[in-house]
Design a protein around this motif. Structure first.
Motif, PDB file in Angstrom:
ATOM      1  N   GLY A   1       0.806  -1.209   0.000  1.00 46.41           N
ATOM      2  CA  GLY A   1       0.000   0.000   0.000  1.00 46.41           C
ATOM      3  C   GLY A   1       0.841   1.262   0.000  1.00 46.41           C
ATOM      4  N   ASN A   2       0.192   2.407   0.021  1.00 48.73           N
ATOM      5  CA  ASN A   2       0.890   3.694   0.002  1.00 48.73           C
ATOM      6  C   ASN A   2       1.657   3.925   1.306  1.00 48.73           C
TER       7      ASN A   2
ATOM      8  N   SER B   1       7.456 -13.294   1.248  1.00 50.58           N
ATOM      9  CA  SER B   1       7.172 -14.398   0.336  1.00 50.58           C
ATOM     10  C   SER B   1       5.993 -14.060  -0.561  1.00 50.58           C
ATOM     11  N   GLY B   2       5.648 -14.986  -1.436  1.00 47.50           N
ATOM     12  CA  GLY B   2       4.635 -14.709  -2.444  1.00 47.50           C
ATOM     13  C   GLY B   2       3.272 -14.394  -1.871  1.00 47.50           C
ATOM     14  N   GLY B   3       2.576 -13.470  -2.525  1.00 53.32           N
ATOM     15  CA  GLY B   3       1.206 -13.159  -2.187  1.00 53.32           C
ATOM     16  C   GLY B   3       1.002 -12.380  -0.908  1.00 53.32           C
ATOM     17  N   VAL B   4       2.054 -11.828  -0.331  1.00 52.26           N
ATOM     18  CA  VAL B   4       1.922 -11.023   0.883  1.00 52.26           C
ATOM     19  C   VAL B   4       1.246  -9.700   0.552  1.00 52.26           C
ATOM     20  N   ILE B   5       0.342  -9.249   1.422  1.00 53.89           N
ATOM     21  CA  ILE B   5      -0.361  -7.984   1.235  1.00 53.89           C
ATOM     22  C   ILE B   5      -0.062  -7.077   2.426  1.00 53.89           C
ATOM     23  N   ILE B   6       0.463  -5.893   2.140  1.00 51.54           N
ATOM     24  CA  ILE B   6       0.834  -4.924   3.174  1.00 51.54           C
ATOM     25  C   ILE B   6      -0.058  -3.699   3.030  1.00 51.54           C
ATOM     26  N   GLY B   7      -0.794  -3.353   4.089  1.00 50.70           N
ATOM     27  CA  GLY B   7      -1.661  -2.189   4.053  1.00 50.70           C
ATOM     28  C   GLY B   7      -0.884  -0.894   4.089  1.00 50.70           C
ATOM     29  N   SER B   8      -1.569   0.216   3.838  1.00 51.18           N
ATOM     30  CA  SER B   8      -0.911   1.515   3.767  1.00 51.18           C
ATOM     31  C   SER B   8      -0.321   1.909   5.119  1.00 51.18           C
ATOM     32  N   GLY B   9       0.789   2.647   5.069  1.00 50.18           N
ATOM     33  CA  GLY B   9       1.398   3.207   6.262  1.00 50.18           C
ATOM     34  C   GLY B   9       2.148   2.234   7.143  1.00 50.18           C
ATOM     35  N   CYS B  10       2.386   1.035   6.674  1.00 52.72           N
ATOM     36  CA  CYS B  10       3.075   0.027   7.495  1.00 52.72           C
ATOM     37  C   CYS B  10       4.588   0.224   7.488  1.00 52.72           C
ATOM     38  N   HIS B  11       5.222  -0.292   8.536  1.00 46.90           N
ATOM     39  CA  HIS B  11       6.685  -0.350   8.606  1.00 46.90           C
ATOM     40  C   HIS B  11       7.071  -1.808   8.833  1.00 46.90           C
TER      41      HIS B  11
ATOM     42  N   GLU C   1      -1.097   0.668   8.862  1.00 40.37           N
ATOM     43  CA  GLU C   1      -0.434   1.319   9.995  1.00 40.37           C
ATOM     44  C   GLU C   1       0.168   0.328  10.989  1.00 40.37           C
ATOM     45  N   ALA C   2       0.296  -0.928  10.625  1.00 37.75           N
ATOM     46  CA  ALA C   2       0.938  -1.908  11.505  1.00 37.75           C
ATOM     47  C   ALA C   2       2.454  -1.776  11.425  1.00 37.75           C
ATOM     48  N   VAL C   3       3.124  -2.264  12.471  1.00 35.77           N
ATOM     49  CA  VAL C   3       4.587  -2.243  12.532  1.00 35.77           C
ATOM     50  C   VAL C   3       5.077  -3.654  12.835  1.00 35.77           C
TER      51      VAL C   3
ATOM     52  N   SER D   1       1.432 -15.440  10.793  1.00 37.78           N
ATOM     53  CA  SER D   1      -0.023 -15.262  10.746  1.00 37.78           C
ATOM     54  C   SER D   1      -0.326 -13.787  10.525  1.00 37.78           C
ATOM     55  N   ASP D   2      -1.535 -13.487  10.098  1.00 39.97           N
ATOM     56  CA  ASP D   2      -1.916 -12.119   9.775  1.00 39.97           C
ATOM     57  C   ASP D   2      -1.782 -11.200  10.990  1.00 39.97           C
ATOM     58  N   VAL D   3      -1.492  -9.913  10.707  1.00 38.32           N
ATOM     59  CA  VAL D   3      -1.394  -8.895  11.751  1.00 38.32           C
ATOM     60  C   VAL D   3      -2.419  -7.809  11.442  1.00 38.32           C
ATOM     61  N   ALA D   4      -3.267  -7.491  12.423  1.00 34.46           N
ATOM     62  CA  ALA D   4      -4.324  -6.505  12.211  1.00 34.46           C
ATOM     63  C   ALA D   4      -3.759  -5.099  12.103  1.00 34.46           C
ATOM     64  N   GLY D   5      -4.499  -4.222  11.459  1.00 37.11           N
ATOM     65  CA  GLY D   5      -4.086  -2.835  11.317  1.00 37.11           C
ATOM     66  C   GLY D   5      -3.884  -2.156  12.658  1.00 37.11           C
ATOM     67  N   GLY D   6      -2.831  -1.336  12.739  1.00 35.79           N
ATOM     68  CA  GLY D   6      -2.549  -0.598  13.951  1.00 35.79           C
ATOM     69  C   GLY D   6      -1.866  -1.392  15.045  1.00 35.79           C
ATOM     70  N   TYR D   7      -1.460  -2.625  14.759  1.00 32.45           N
ATOM     71  CA  TYR D   7      -0.808  -3.466  15.761  1.00 32.45           C
ATOM     72  C   TYR D   7       0.697  -3.522  15.531  1.00 32.45           C
ATOM     73  N   LEU D   8       1.418  -3.812  16.612  1.00 35.06           N
ATOM     74  CA  LEU D   8       2.865  -4.006  16.576  1.00 35.06           C
ATOM     75  C   LEU D   8       3.160  -5.467  16.864  1.00 35.06           C
ATOM     76  N   GLN D   9       3.973  -6.089  16.010  1.00 37.94           N
ATOM     77  CA  GLN D   9       4.429  -7.443  16.295  1.00 37.94           C
ATOM     78  C   GLN D   9       5.949  -7.462  16.296  1.00 37.94           C
ATOM     79  N   THR D  10       6.512  -7.970  17.381  1.00 35.38           N
ATOM     80  CA  THR D  10       7.959  -8.129  17.483  1.00 35.38           C
ATOM     81  C   THR D  10       8.266  -9.539  17.959  1.00 35.38           C
TER      82      THR D  10
END
Length: 215
Positions: A144-145, A156-166, A182-184, A193-202
């Motif tokens: 995304g933007n 890997s293949g088919g990954v989808i990243i929403g806007s504003g992510c790091h 906006e996830a990090v 596994s999927d990460v919801a918008g606005g969440y941080l995973q480390t």
């Protein structure tokens, strides 16, 4: 078309080398800090002034290059892009000569693809995206933007990243993962596994070891 570089920090140094590698004509750099300090040249470029100096040039006479870095929680880069895009300035897309770009890849405005990057077929990158040094995006990735894929990340293949992510340095995302806007994703994180918008995973807690089956 000649370009104006916005920003005179660390990311701008990398972008400047990329511009030189592409043999682009650079009119100068706009940076409020350099202008305030009275610095007239930066890495061989004239300092044109703060960001307002861009107005000296008509939108159809130059292209802009966003040299501002992108970190979680810091939206200066995005604000600059939106501010000048609203004034009908165009941000040029830059692809380093050493990058490998597959067939059917689509780029938005202002995308920056750094040295050693691999983007595989039918991937789509939105506006103002940084694909930083040595990152690898496999087939059908969608970005995304205003996303920053930091150095050495692997998607890997088919990954989808929403806007504003790091997506942090050296992170690894397995196939088909979806990251909400906006996830990090922290440096070195393996995402399975999927990460919801606005969440941080480390990090990634290790699974319990299982015996390898042998014939």
């Amino acid at each position: 078309m000649p370009v104006i570089l916005l920003g005179g920090g660390g990311h701008a140094k990398v972008v400047l080398d990329l511009l030189h590698a592409l043999e682009r004509e650079i009119l100068g750099v706009c940076d409020p800090v350099l202008a305030t300090q009275g610095i007239r040249t930066w890495r061989g470029l004239p300092v044109l002034g703060d960001d307002g100096a861009v107005a000296q040039y008509a939108p159809d006479a130059v292209e802009l290059v966003n040299g501002t870095g992108s970190l979680p929680g810091n939206h200066l880069r995005r604000r600059l892009h939106e501010q000048f895009a609203a004034l009908e300035y165009r941000f040029t897309t830059l692809v380093h000569p050493s990058a490998i770009i597959g067939t059917g890849v689509e780029f938005g405005h202002g995308v920056q693809v750094m040295a050693g990057v691999i983007v595989q077929p039918d991937s789509r990158l939105g506006d103002d995206v940084i694909i930083n040094t040595g990152s690898r995006l496999d087939h059908d990735t969608q970005i995304g933007n205003h996303v920053h894929i930091a150095p050495g990340a692997v998607l890997s293949g088919g990954v989808i990243i929403g806007s504003g992510c790091h997506i942090g340095v050296g992170a690894t995302l397995i196939q088909g993962i979806r990251i909400g806007s906006e996830a990090v994703i922290g440096a070195g994180t393996t995402v399975i596994s999927d990460v919801a918008g606005g969440y941080l995973q480390t990090g990634q807690p290790p699974r319990s070891p299982s015996r390898i089956k042998k014939e």
